[in-house]
Design a protein around this motif. Structure first.
Motif, PDB file in Angstrom:
ATOM      1  N   GLY A  62       0.815  -1.213   0.000  1.00 17.74           N
ATOM      2  CA  GLY A  62       0.000   0.000   0.000  1.00 17.74           C
ATOM      3  C   GLY A  62       0.846   1.259   0.000  1.00 17.74           C
ATOM      4  N   ILE A  63       1.934   1.258   0.756  1.00 18.12           N
ATOM      5  CA  ILE A  63       2.838   2.411   0.793  1.00 18.12           C
ATOM      6  C   ILE A  63       3.493   2.609  -0.570  1.00 18.12           C
ATOM      7  CG2 ILE A  63       4.980   3.274   1.802  1.00 18.12           C
ATOM      8  CD1 ILE A  63       4.101   1.875   4.414  1.00 18.12           C
ATOM      9  N   ASP A  64       3.889   1.529  -1.217  1.00 20.07           N
ATOM     10  CA  ASP A  64       4.475   1.625  -2.553  1.00 20.07           C
ATOM     11  C   ASP A  64       3.488   2.202  -3.551  1.00 20.07           C
ATOM     12  OD1 ASP A  64       6.821   0.574  -1.576  1.00 20.07           O
ATOM     13  OD2 ASP A  64       6.447  -1.449  -2.345  1.00 20.07           O
ATOM     14  N   SER A  65       2.241   1.748  -3.491  1.00 17.80           N
ATOM     15  CA  SER A  65       1.222   2.249  -4.421  1.00 17.80           C
ATOM     16  C   SER A  65       0.967   3.733  -4.223  1.00 17.80           C
ATOM     17  CB  SER A  65      -0.089   1.479  -4.233  1.00 17.80           C
ATOM     18  OG  SER A  65       0.080   0.140  -4.573  1.00 17.80           O
ATOM     19  N   VAL A  66       0.890   4.162  -2.991  1.00 14.78           N
ATOM     20  CA  VAL A  66       0.682   5.587  -2.710  1.00 14.78           C
ATOM     21  C   VAL A  66       1.870   6.398  -3.209  1.00 14.78           C
ATOM     22  CG1 VAL A  66       0.511   7.279  -0.855  1.00 14.78           C
ATOM     23  CG2 VAL A  66      -0.878   5.221  -0.792  1.00 14.78           C
ATOM     24  N   GLY A  67       3.070   5.900  -3.023  1.00 12.35           N
ATOM     25  CA  GLY A  67       4.259   6.601  -3.504  1.00 12.35           C
ATOM     26  C   GLY A  67       4.285   6.740  -5.018  1.00 12.35           C
ATOM     27  N   ILE A  68       3.888   5.686  -5.714  1.00 15.52           N
ATOM     28  CA  ILE A  68       3.856   5.716  -7.176  1.00 15.52           C
ATOM     29  C   ILE A  68       2.834   6.732  -7.664  1.00 15.52           C
ATOM     30  CG2 ILE A  68       3.267   4.362  -9.227  1.00 15.52           C
ATOM     31  CD1 ILE A  68       4.372   1.915  -7.566  1.00 15.52           C
ATOM     32  N   PHE A  69       1.640   6.697  -7.108  1.00 18.65           N
ATOM     33  CA  PHE A  69       0.610   7.643  -7.529  1.00 18.65           C
ATOM     34  C   PHE A  69       0.984   9.076  -7.167  1.00 18.65           C
ATOM     35  CE2 PHE A  69      -2.375   3.939  -7.544  1.00 18.65           C
ATOM     36  CZ  PHE A  69      -2.616   3.983  -8.912  1.00 18.65           C
ATOM     37  N   ALA A  70       1.653   9.279  -6.047  1.00 22.69           N
ATOM     38  CA  ALA A  70       2.100  10.625  -5.674  1.00 22.69           C
ATOM     39  C   ALA A  70       3.145  11.139  -6.657  1.00 22.69           C
ATOM     40  CB  ALA A  70       2.652  10.621  -4.251  1.00 22.69           C
ATOM     41  N   PHE A  71       4.066  10.279  -7.074  1.00 22.46           N
ATOM     42  CA  PHE A  71       5.065  10.691  -8.059  1.00 22.46           C
ATOM     43  C   PHE A  71       4.411  11.045  -9.381  1.00 22.46           C
ATOM     44  CE2 PHE A  71       7.601   9.479 -11.756  1.00 22.46           C
ATOM     45  CZ  PHE A  71       8.627  10.392 -11.638  1.00 22.46           C
ATOM     46  N   LEU A  72       3.531  10.200  -9.869  1.00 17.43           N
ATOM     47  CA  LEU A  72       2.902  10.458 -11.166  1.00 17.43           C
ATOM     48  C   LEU A  72       2.048  11.720 -11.130  1.00 17.43           C
ATOM     49  CD1 LEU A  72       1.935   6.839 -12.233  1.00 17.43           C
ATOM     50  CD2 LEU A  72       3.814   8.237 -13.080  1.00 17.43           C
ATOM     51  N   THR A  73       1.372  11.974 -10.019  1.00 18.96           N
ATOM     52  CA  THR A  73       0.561  13.180  -9.897  1.00 18.96           C
ATOM     53  C   THR A  73       1.439  14.427  -9.851  1.00 18.96           C
ATOM     54  OG1 THR A  73      -1.130  11.937  -8.717  1.00 18.96           O
ATOM     55  CG2 THR A  73      -1.217  14.323  -8.531  1.00 18.96           C
ATOM     56  N   SER A  74       2.517  14.387  -9.088  1.00 21.54           N
ATOM     57  CA  SER A  74       3.382  15.557  -8.986  1.00 21.54           C
ATOM     58  C   SER A  74       4.195  15.777 -10.259  1.00 21.54           C
ATOM     59  CB  SER A  74       4.310  15.438  -7.786  1.00 21.54           C
ATOM     60  OG  SER A  74       5.196  14.356  -7.963  1.00 21.54           O
ATOM     61  N   TRP A  75       4.485  14.717 -10.995  1.00 24.64           N
ATOM     62  CA  TRP A  75       5.243  14.854 -12.237  1.00 24.64           C
ATOM     63  C   TRP A  75       4.443  15.649 -13.264  1.00 24.64           C
ATOM     64  CZ3 TRP A  75      10.089  14.234 -13.620  1.00 24.64           C
ATOM     65  CH2 TRP A  75      10.418  14.174 -14.960  1.00 24.64           C
ATOM     66  N   ASN A  76       3.146  15.485 -13.274  1.00 26.67           N
ATOM     67  CA  ASN A  76       2.300  16.148 -14.257  1.00 26.67           C
ATOM     68  C   ASN A  76       1.670  17.434 -13.733  1.00 26.67           C
ATOM     69  OD1 ASN A  76       2.712  14.196 -16.238  1.00 26.67           O
ATOM     70  ND2 ASN A  76       1.193  12.872 -15.317  1.00 26.67           N
ATOM     71  N   GLU A  77       2.087  17.900 -12.574  1.00 32.53           N
ATOM     72  CA  GLU A  77       1.517  19.108 -11.988  1.00 32.53           C
ATOM     73  C   GLU A  77       1.906  20.332 -12.809  1.00 32.53           C
ATOM     74  OE1 GLU A  77      -0.379  21.800  -9.962  1.00 32.53           O
ATOM     75  OE2 GLU A  77      -0.561  19.703  -9.418  1.00 32.53           O
ATOM     76  N   TYR A  78       0.920  21.092 -13.245  1.00 29.88           N
ATOM     77  CA  TYR A  78       1.194  22.292 -14.018  1.00 29.88           C
ATOM     78  C   TYR A  78       0.802  23.563 -13.275  1.00 29.88           C
ATOM     79  CZ  TYR A  78       0.828  25.984 -17.419  1.00 29.88           C
ATOM     80  OH  TYR A  78       0.955  27.169 -18.050  1.00 29.88           O
ATOM     81  N   ALA A  79      -0.366  23.583 -12.672  1.00 30.08           N
ATOM     82  CA  ALA A  79      -0.906  24.815 -12.102  1.00 30.08           C
ATOM     83  C   ALA A  79       0.003  25.393 -11.015  1.00 30.08           C
ATOM     84  CB  ALA A  79      -2.306  24.564 -11.550  1.00 30.08           C
ATOM     85  N   LEU A  80       0.421  24.579 -10.073  1.00 30.30           N
ATOM     86  CA  LEU A  80       1.285  25.068  -9.000  1.00 30.30           C
ATOM     87  C   LEU A  80       2.670  25.439  -9.527  1.00 30.30           C
ATOM     88  CD1 LEU A  80       1.610  25.591  -5.957  1.00 30.30           C
ATOM     89  CD2 LEU A  80       2.402  23.233  -5.758  1.00 30.30           C
ATOM     90  N   ALA A  81       3.215  24.608 -10.400  1.00 32.44           N
ATOM     91  CA  ALA A  81       4.553  24.872 -10.934  1.00 32.44           C
ATOM     92  C   ALA A  81       4.579  26.145 -11.768  1.00 32.44           C
ATOM     93  CB  ALA A  81       5.022  23.690 -11.770  1.00 32.44           C
ATOM     94  N   SER A  82       3.523  26.452 -12.489  1.00 34.54           N
ATOM     95  CA  SER A  82       3.519  27.668 -13.302  1.00 34.54           C
ATOM     96  C   SER A  82       3.471  28.916 -12.436  1.00 34.54           C
ATOM     97  CB  SER A  82       2.343  27.657 -14.275  1.00 34.54           C
ATOM     98  OG  SER A  82       1.118  27.766 -13.576  1.00 34.54           O
ATOM     99  N   GLN A  83       2.923  28.824 -11.245  1.00 29.83           N
ATOM    100  CA  GLN A  83       2.891  29.968 -10.339  1.00 29.83           C
ATOM    101  C   GLN A  83       4.203  30.136  -9.573  1.00 29.83           C
ATOM    102  OE1 GLN A  83       0.424  32.249 -10.159  1.00 29.83           O
ATOM    103  NE2 GLN A  83      -0.402  31.109 -11.893  1.00 29.83           N
ATOM    104  N   LEU A  84       4.881  29.043  -9.276  1.00 32.69           N
ATOM    105  CA  LEU A  84       6.087  29.099  -8.458  1.00 32.69           C
ATOM    106  C   LEU A  84       7.362  29.326  -9.257  1.00 32.69           C
ATOM    107  CD1 LEU A  84       5.381  26.251  -5.899  1.00 32.69           C
ATOM    108  CD2 LEU A  84       5.077  28.708  -5.583  1.00 32.69           C
ATOM    109  N   THR A  85       7.368  28.971 -10.521  1.00 34.97           N
ATOM    110  CA  THR A  85       8.593  29.097 -11.317  1.00 34.97           C
ATOM    111  C   THR A  85       8.486  30.295 -12.226  1.00 34.97           C
ATOM    112  OG1 THR A  85       7.701  27.610 -12.991  1.00 34.97           O
ATOM    113  CG2 THR A  85       9.057  26.630 -11.284  1.00 34.97           C
TER     114      THR A  85
END
Length: 109
Positions: free
Chosen positions: A27-50
């Motif tokens: 379960g911890i591995d699955s949550v880590g994988i989904f967290a990575f994939l979600t953060s890898w494709n994050e656009y809205a927050l990254a466009s404001q911070l960079t």
């Protein structure tokens, strides 16, 4: 099960690492994988911070291929393929753990 490990002479930390953690690992591995994939494709927050050119993420850099009236489809496609490669490699490498984590709670026994 942790109580049984304590009776057998394990400390609380040994019981956690040898008994409880292996059961929760999928379960911890699955949550880590989904967290990575979600953060890898994050656009809205990254466009404001960079704001500077050196700190842009790939998702924000993808928008550099657009201008007011034109789109550079070749450049956008090339960067999109480069963006997909790490997520695709991670998914193939941890596919066994991902499937185990998703189906772990559904198995009775």
């Amino acid at each position: 099960m942790a109580e049984a490990a304590g009776i057998d002479g394990c400390t609380r930390w040994q019981a956690f690492w040898k008994v409880e953690f292996p059961g929760a690992r999928a379960g911890i591995d699955s949550v880590g994988i989904f967290a990575f994939l979600t953060s890898w494709n994050e656009y809205a927050l990254a466009s404001q911070l960079t704001r500077s050119l050196n700190s842009k993420t790939m998702a924000v850099g993808l928008m550099d291929f657009t201008s007011h009236f034109t789109l550079n489809w070749g450049g956008m496609s090339a960067l999109a393929v480069l963006m997909i490669i790490p997520a695709l490699l991670l998914t193939f490498l941890v596919q066994k753990h991902l499937i185990a984590g998703l189906t772990f709670g559904g198995v009775k026994g």
